[in-house]
Design an enzyme around this catalytic site. Sequence first.
Site, PDB file in Angstrom:
ATOM      1  N   ALA A   1      37.687  11.815  43.833  1.00 53.11           N
ATOM      2  CA  ALA A   1      37.576  10.489  43.234  1.00 53.11           C
ATOM      3  C   ALA A   1      36.797   9.535  44.139  1.00 53.11           C
ATOM      4  O   ALA A   1      36.126   8.629  43.670  1.00 53.11           O
ATOM      5  CB  ALA A   1      38.971   9.943  42.981  1.00 53.11           C
TER       6      ALA A   1
ATOM      7  N   SER B   1      34.045  17.540  45.470  1.00 54.87           N
ATOM      8  CA  SER B   1      33.894  16.094  45.305  1.00 54.87           C
ATOM      9  C   SER B   1      35.153  15.566  44.635  1.00 54.87           C
ATOM     10  O   SER B   1      35.681  16.171  43.698  1.00 54.87           O
ATOM     11  CB  SER B   1      32.648  15.755  44.496  1.00 54.87           C
ATOM     12  OG  SER B   1      32.682  16.456  43.288  1.00 54.87           O
TER      13      SER B   1
ATOM     14  N   LEU C   1      31.926  20.848  50.124  1.00 53.25           N
ATOM     15  CA  LEU C   1      33.252  21.461  49.937  1.00 53.25           C
ATOM     16  C   LEU C   1      33.824  21.096  48.577  1.00 53.25           C
ATOM     17  O   LEU C   1      34.637  21.802  48.012  1.00 53.25           O
ATOM     18  CB  LEU C   1      34.220  20.980  51.022  1.00 53.25           C
ATOM     19  CG  LEU C   1      34.025  21.535  52.423  1.00 53.25           C
ATOM     20  CD1 LEU C   1      34.935  20.825  53.406  1.00 53.25           C
ATOM     21  CD2 LEU C   1      34.290  23.031  52.456  1.00 53.25           C
TER      22      LEU C   1
ATOM     23  N   ASP D   1      48.546   6.596  47.215  1.00 55.08           N
ATOM     24  CA  ASP D   1      47.761   7.453  46.321  1.00 55.08           C
ATOM     25  C   ASP D   1      48.168   8.922  46.493  1.00 55.08           C
ATOM     26  O   ASP D   1      47.320   9.806  46.549  1.00 55.08           O
ATOM     27  CB  ASP D   1      46.270   7.266  46.621  1.00 55.08           C
ATOM     28  CG  ASP D   1      45.387   7.770  45.477  1.00 55.08           C
ATOM     29  OD1 ASP D   1      45.921   7.981  44.364  1.00 55.08           O
ATOM     30  OD2 ASP D   1      44.186   7.959  45.694  1.00 55.08           O
TER      31      ASP D   1
ATOM     32  N   GLY E   1      34.412  10.411  46.409  1.00 59.90           N
ATOM     33  CA  GLY E   1      33.043  10.817  46.712  1.00 59.90           C
ATOM     34  C   GLY E   1      32.981  12.244  47.197  1.00 59.90           C
ATOM     35  O   GLY E   1      33.914  13.031  47.021  1.00 59.90           O
TER      36      GLY E   1
END
Length: 480
Positions: free
Chosen positions: A185, A183, A181, A305, A187
């Site tokens: 930060a 990638s 789908l 985050d 993975g």
Amino acid sequence: MARDTQGTQGATQSQASNIWTQVESQPMETVIWGRLYGKNIKIKSLGTRRKYKIIYTNSSLSIDLNNEEFTAGRGESNDLILTLNDLPEKILTRISKVHFIIKRDNCELTNPVYIQDLSRNGTFVNNEKIGMNKKRILKNDDIISLSHPTYKAFVFKDLSPNEAIGLPEEITRTYYINRKLGSGAYGLVRLVYETRTCEQFAMKIVKKNMLTGSAQPTSNLSDPERVLNEAKIMKNLTHPCVVRMHDIVDKPDSVYMVLEFMRGGDLLHRIISKKLLSEETSKLYFYQMCQAVKYLHDRGITHRDLKPDNVLLESNDEDTLLKVSDFGLSKFVQKDSVMRTLCGTPLYVAPEVLSTGGRAAYTKKVDIWSLGVVLFTCLSGTLPFSDEYGTPAAEQIKRGKFAFRHPAWKMVSQRAKTLINQMLIVDPEKRPSIDAVLQCSWLRDNEMFLKARRLMKLDHMEIEEEENNFLEPPTKRSRR
Ligand code: 3AM
């Protein structure tokens, strides 16, 4: 369902041979997407559609699957007709006219393979009954039994590239691994299907050793019980605006997070594709983000985050449900998001995080700052702090120096700007709490509120309760 309607009942062996020849001369572009290997039974019959090729391999047989749909059963119209030649009578009587269907949409290798059970006595995959009219995903090496789990008839071979290589057995046992789908930060993210329910999920594979070298391993990693505890907390969170964690598998090198699949992609892509969002849409999205953050803060969880990449949209519609993702993820990696951000440009990070190099015990207020930056980005399609504005972004953040430069701000209400000014206050003590943000005048918008609540599918009682909080003065409330 594409089924043979040609009235080919009573096909003789010679007719079968003729069609066999036709099979051999099929156009070259036919994609063979799967193969069934006969296990205990000998497959001799040719289906009336004869669109598969039978290959004899030693004592067993294999059938190439190259049509969108493949059916098997006693009936003459099946691709594979099971007869007394193939099965002993006592078994054959337990076989339905159409016992099962195997399907791959458009024969595309990127699509999953479904098996549907149409039988009374059952079709079994790896000894588990599918159930009448139910479907499940068929994976490479799955064993299909007919009418009883011990009657193993076929082994399925998926001829699409094996995406499951290197993944833990706990994952591949339960999920069919599909396309990438994206990638991020942390993975890779893959689309997966739970084989039993055919439900789609997004599986995030988080490598624990990201950015090793300068990493400061957290104590959590060496403590499996702690990891398990965190995972439990994350799995128990349920809010319409928080991405649900369906499953989590913790391995020494990676954590596999099976998350709700969000078809609309992330907010970053939405902003980029539209250049910026209207004030109406920004408010609808921001309100939902705030609801998610309130839910997390009320449970003692700080996201840490928040950024448009971590906000996912349910659909491609403008008015869509939005969910916050990746909370608590930093607990599973050696170098948490804040530390990583310090290596790059800190776009959404609060000043107190920067000034202590990510070491200080910062509070929930870091999320308020990030939400302020996200809101700024939605409304203008630009960042409040950027290395491109002359001084390093980190310096601008520490001083709380930003401006409403872009021409788009001329169209934005003063209330929205006031809220951003309040959220981007350097002193965390003076920054509003999430409850205060939710009470701000900009969000007192009944139309937006009702739309959001509808999207969040909150029950009527709750809507009325909160609606009443919003409508002022109370005497003007509409009575229902
Ligand atoms: O690589 P891009 O930016 O296209 O949208 C997310 C991002 O896509 C997607 O995976 C990439 C890395 O984060 N993604 C993450 N979680 C997802 C989810 N739960 C997701 N897509 C759908 N559902």
